[in-house]
Design an enzyme around this catalytic site. Structure first.
Site, PDB file in Angstrom:
ATOM      1  N   LYS A   1       5.574  13.014  -6.853  1.00  0.00           N
ATOM      2  CA  LYS A   1       6.697  13.305  -5.954  1.00  0.00           C
ATOM      3  C   LYS A   1       7.647  14.321  -6.608  1.00  0.00           C
ATOM      4  O   LYS A   1       8.020  15.319  -6.002  1.00  0.00           O
ATOM      5  CB  LYS A   1       7.451  12.004  -5.668  1.00  0.00           C
ATOM      6  CG  LYS A   1       8.637  12.157  -4.728  1.00  0.00           C
ATOM      7  CD  LYS A   1       9.562  10.939  -4.709  1.00  0.00           C
ATOM      8  CE  LYS A   1       8.847   9.629  -4.485  1.00  0.00           C
ATOM      9  NZ  LYS A   1       9.775   8.551  -4.089  1.00  0.00           N
TER      10      LYS A   1
ATOM     11  N   THR B   1      17.407  10.899   1.353  1.00  0.00           N
ATOM     12  CA  THR B   1      16.039  10.397   1.539  1.00  0.00           C
ATOM     13  C   THR B   1      15.718  10.276   3.029  1.00  0.00           C
ATOM     14  O   THR B   1      14.658  10.730   3.498  1.00  0.00           O
ATOM     15  CB  THR B   1      15.848   9.045   0.825  1.00  0.00           C
ATOM     16  OG1 THR B   1      16.398   9.144  -0.486  1.00  0.00           O
ATOM     17  CG2 THR B   1      14.384   8.673   0.735  1.00  0.00           C
TER      18      THR B   1
ATOM     19  N   GLY C   1      19.250   5.164  -8.072  1.00  0.00           N
ATOM     20  CA  GLY C   1      19.093   3.955  -7.274  1.00  0.00           C
ATOM     21  C   GLY C   1      17.712   3.830  -6.659  1.00  0.00           C
ATOM     22  O   GLY C   1      16.893   4.753  -6.688  1.00  0.00           O
ATOM     23  N   ASP C   2      17.439   2.662  -6.127  1.00  0.00           N
ATOM     24  CA  ASP C   2      16.264   2.371  -5.300  1.00  0.00           C
ATOM     25  C   ASP C   2      16.666   1.092  -4.556  1.00  0.00           C
ATOM     26  O   ASP C   2      17.875   0.808  -4.431  1.00  0.00           O
ATOM     27  CB  ASP C   2      15.009   2.171  -6.189  1.00  0.00           C
ATOM     28  CG  ASP C   2      13.700   2.208  -5.392  1.00  0.00           C
ATOM     29  OD1 ASP C   2      13.199   3.309  -5.101  1.00  0.00           O
ATOM     30  OD2 ASP C   2      13.167   1.140  -5.044  1.00  0.00           O
TER      31      ASP C   2
ATOM     32  N   ASN D   1      19.645   2.206   2.939  1.00  0.00           N
ATOM     33  CA  ASN D   1      20.084   3.585   2.881  1.00  0.00           C
ATOM     34  C   ASN D   1      19.097   4.572   3.524  1.00  0.00           C
ATOM     35  O   ASN D   1      19.503   5.477   4.269  1.00  0.00           O
ATOM     36  CB  ASN D   1      20.279   3.885   1.391  1.00  0.00           C
ATOM     37  CG  ASN D   1      20.667   5.274   1.127  1.00  0.00           C
ATOM     38  OD1 ASN D   1      19.842   6.070   0.702  1.00  0.00           O
ATOM     39  ND2 ASN D   1      21.898   5.601   1.406  1.00  0.00           N
TER      40      ASN D   1
ATOM     41  N   LYS E   1      10.474   5.103 -13.707  1.00  0.00           N
ATOM     42  CA  LYS E   1      11.053   4.115 -12.783  1.00  0.00           C
ATOM     43  C   LYS E   1      11.462   2.898 -13.581  1.00  0.00           C
ATOM     44  O   LYS E   1      10.912   2.641 -14.656  1.00  0.00           O
ATOM     45  CB  LYS E   1      10.003   3.689 -11.748  1.00  0.00           C
ATOM     46  CG  LYS E   1      10.588   3.123 -10.487  1.00  0.00           C
ATOM     47  CD  LYS E   1      10.940   4.224  -9.512  1.00  0.00           C
ATOM     48  CE  LYS E   1      11.572   3.710  -8.247  1.00  0.00           C
ATOM     49  NZ  LYS E   1      11.629   4.766  -7.221  1.00  0.00           N
TER      50      LYS E   1
ATOM     51  N   LYS F   1      12.507  10.917 -14.537  1.00  0.00           N
ATOM     52  CA  LYS F   1      13.466  10.803 -13.435  1.00  0.00           C
ATOM     53  C   LYS F   1      12.915   9.831 -12.420  1.00  0.00           C
ATOM     54  O   LYS F   1      11.756   9.926 -12.011  1.00  0.00           O
ATOM     55  CB  LYS F   1      13.667  12.181 -12.766  1.00  0.00           C
ATOM     56  CG  LYS F   1      14.679  12.163 -11.635  1.00  0.00           C
ATOM     57  CD  LYS F   1      16.092  12.298 -12.158  1.00  0.00           C
ATOM     58  CE  LYS F   1      17.139  11.882 -11.147  1.00  0.00           C
ATOM     59  NZ  LYS F   1      17.399  10.409 -11.123  1.00  0.00           N
TER      60      LYS F   1
ATOM     61  N   SER G   1      18.876  14.273  -6.112  1.00  0.00           N
ATOM     62  CA  SER G   1      19.275  13.814  -7.443  1.00  0.00           C
ATOM     63  C   SER G   1      19.192  14.970  -8.449  1.00  0.00           C
ATOM     64  O   SER G   1      20.059  15.131  -9.308  1.00  0.00           O
ATOM     65  CB  SER G   1      18.371  12.675  -7.920  1.00  0.00           C
ATOM     66  OG  SER G   1      18.784  11.438  -7.400  1.00  0.00           O
TER      67      SER G   1
ATOM     68  N   GLN H   1       6.125   8.530  -8.669  1.00  0.00           N
ATOM     69  CA  GLN H   1       7.255   9.429  -8.934  1.00  0.00           C
ATOM     70  C   GLN H   1       6.819  10.709  -9.650  1.00  0.00           C
ATOM     71  O   GLN H   1       7.414  11.769  -9.450  1.00  0.00           O
ATOM     72  CB  GLN H   1       8.290   8.671  -9.772  1.00  0.00           C
ATOM     73  CG  GLN H   1       9.705   9.217  -9.669  1.00  0.00           C
ATOM     74  CD  GLN H   1      10.463   8.719  -8.441  1.00  0.00           C
ATOM     75  OE1 GLN H   1      10.410   7.550  -8.117  1.00  0.00           O
ATOM     76  NE2 GLN H   1      11.161   9.612  -7.775  1.00  0.00           N
TER      77      GLN H   1
HETATM   78  N1  GLU Z   1      14.321   5.818  -5.852  1.00  0.00           N
HETATM   79  C1  GLU Z   1      14.210   7.075  -5.207  1.00  0.00           C
HETATM   80  C2  GLU Z   1      12.753   7.452  -5.061  1.00  0.00           C
HETATM   81  O1  GLU Z   1      11.930   6.588  -4.815  1.00  0.00           O
HETATM   82  C3  GLU Z   1      15.093   8.155  -5.819  1.00  0.00           C
HETATM   83  C4  GLU Z   1      14.934   8.370  -7.286  1.00  0.00           C
HETATM   84  C5  GLU Z   1      15.984   9.313  -7.864  1.00  0.00           C
HETATM   85  O2  GLU Z   1      16.866   9.782  -7.150  1.00  0.00           O
HETATM   86  O3  GLU Z   1      15.875   9.556  -9.063  1.00  0.00           O
HETATM   87  O4  GLU Z   1      12.366   8.589  -5.133  1.00  0.00           O
END
Ligand code: GLU
Length: 445
Positions: free
Chosen positions: A114, A210, A165-166, A241, A126, A90, A377, A111
């Site tokens: 996190k 976020t 997204g990012d 965002n 990612k 994810k 998410s 990630q």
């Molecule tokens: N890109 C975001 C992050 O850095 C969200 C990733 C997601 O929602 O999967 O955590």
């Protein structure tokens, strides 16, 4: 660092040459794991560090598309499926000209921890491309997204890998990506992407999550000192965002955001950012922060230096990696800033982190402070799987609880390891332990 950590780090550098952001992210995590490794020989015996720093799978692909003038363009696409111990890979997709494999690997590595911190059963991954959506027509963005998904669709699925997204990937891009996935696979897999539009499985509060989460985290940090955001002056960087919804939540909690920025400079608005105007300029018109300043009496644009020169009580870096260096950190501390919560991924350089920690101010790394996005998410995946839709209050209440839980886990771990208030140790050790214990249970894979 202990000898094993040193060895693993050196191997990462040798094996991933030139990927400096990835080296930096690995070093930051490994440096704080030493206390967790001591007294746990099973982590060493099971090659935990060696396996954690090597992605399970790396996909690099050609993305050809035709621009509006009829020229063939070629970009490079990436998806790093880093770790699936806790659940499907994810993590977001970043479309930005600076994207390369080292950037995607650093983001994927972050990630893992996190996502573990959210406690929601999601692995780490990612992806992205060096495609620049700025200045492209809608039709060009659509054709690019369709070509990108034509390859990506072979690798993802609601129980396999779930992109979102990012930077450079928002609702418009996710819509085009979802449409092409559905067409190619002939499956309405709502849970294959998150950050979707509300009409086709998106979750309320995902857009805000976020930025809201980062501010909630800052509020919890202040709470440990019996303080709050009420009446605080806040420097925010970025204007995407994350920054926009950080400003919104700050205002709701009585704080005053006085800055925003983009790649062309920053804006100081002593009266407090006008949220409606910011949304109009950025979300509706896809404009620049200078367009905001031009329409806002009293706001000024600065092109030299950085947003961190503006005196503030709280700093929220919400732009991009390494945007806040050692000098900027020293300036923040000198000006009396007592709280830094990262809305972006790895915005503070190692030198900046050292300055914050030496000064003893409250500092939260992105993998803890900005986890609200990916957490929401995962809430979107939950709604998709059960074919339900929660109202805003329900999703927002869950986000609020998750952020409080992440904060408290970091605090508790830091205390347990004898370093109260060290959110870097708290976040890294909590995330690492959750992943490592499951990797041991799964055997050597
Ligand atoms: N890109 C975001 C992050 O850095 C969200 C990733 C997601 O929602 O999967 O955590």
């Amino acid at each position: 660092m202990n000898a094993q950590v040193d060895k693993v780090y050196e191997q990462v550098v040798a094996r991933n040459r030139g990927e400096v952001e990835f080296h930096q992210a690995v070093r930051e995590v490994l440096d704080s794991l030493t206390p967790a490794l001591e007294g746990h020989p099973e982590y060493t015996e099971n090659g935990l560090l060696e396996r954690l720093v090597e992605p399970e799978r790396q996909i690099v692909f050609r993305v050809p598309w035709v621009d509006d003038a009829g020229n063939v363009q070629v970009n490079r696409g990436f998806r790093i499926e880093f770790n699936s111990a806790l659940g499907p890979y994810k993590g977001g997709l970043r479309f930005h000209p600076s994207v390369n494999i080292g950037i995607i690997k650093f983001l994927g590595f972050e990630q893992i921890f996190k996502n573990a911190l959210t406690g929601q059963g999601i692995g780490g991954g990612k992806g992205g491309s060096d495609f620049d959506p700025h200045g492209k027509s809608d039709a060009e963005v659509m054709r690019f997204c369709q070509s990108f998904m034509t390859e990506l669709s072979r690798h993802i699925g609601p129980n396999t890998d779930v992109p979102a997204g990012d930077i450079g990937v928002g609702g418009r891009e996710i819509g085009y990506l979802f449409g092409q996935y559905k067409r190619l696979r002939n499956r309405y897999d709502a849970g294959v992407l998150t950050g979707k539009g509300l009409g086709f499985g998106g979750s309320l509060a995902r857009t805000e999550a976020t930025g809201y989460g980062t501010v909630l985290f800052a509020q919890s940090m202040l709470g440990t000192k019996g303080d709050s955001l009420e009446g605080k002056t806040v420097a925010v960087s970025g204007s995407g965002n994350v920054a926009i919804y950080a400003v919104e939540k700050l205002q709701a909690l009585g704080g005053k955001a006085v800055t925003i920025s983009d790649s062309s400079g920053y804006v100081v608005d002593e009266a407090g950012i006008d949220l409606d105007l910011l949304k109009q300029v950025k979300e509706v018109e896809r404009g620049r922060v200078a367009d905001y300043a031009a329409r806002r009496p009293g706001a000024r644009v600065a092109t030299g230096g950085s947003v961190w020169q503006v005196p503030c009580d709280v700093a929220l870096p919400c732009a991009t990696q390494n945007e806040l260096d050692g000098d900027a950190a020293a300036t923040l501390v000198k000006n009396g800033c007592g709280v830094v919560a990262e809305g972006a991924n790895m915005p503070s350089t190692p030198e900046a982190i050292e300055v914050f920690q030496k000064a003893g101010i409250l500092y939260a790394p992105g993998k803890a402070a900005n986890a609200g996005g990916v957490a929401t998410s995962a809430l979107e995946m939950e709604q998709n799987a059960s074919r339900t839709r929660w109202d805003f209050e329900t999703a927002n209440a869950k986000l609020t609880d998750i952020m409080a839980d992440i904060h408290d886990s970091c605090v508790e771990t830091a205390e347990r390891y004898g370093q109260p208030g060290n959110y870097v140790l708290g976040a890294n050790v909590t995330g690492f332990t959750r992943v490592a214990d499951v990797m041991i249970a799964h055997g050597i894979i």
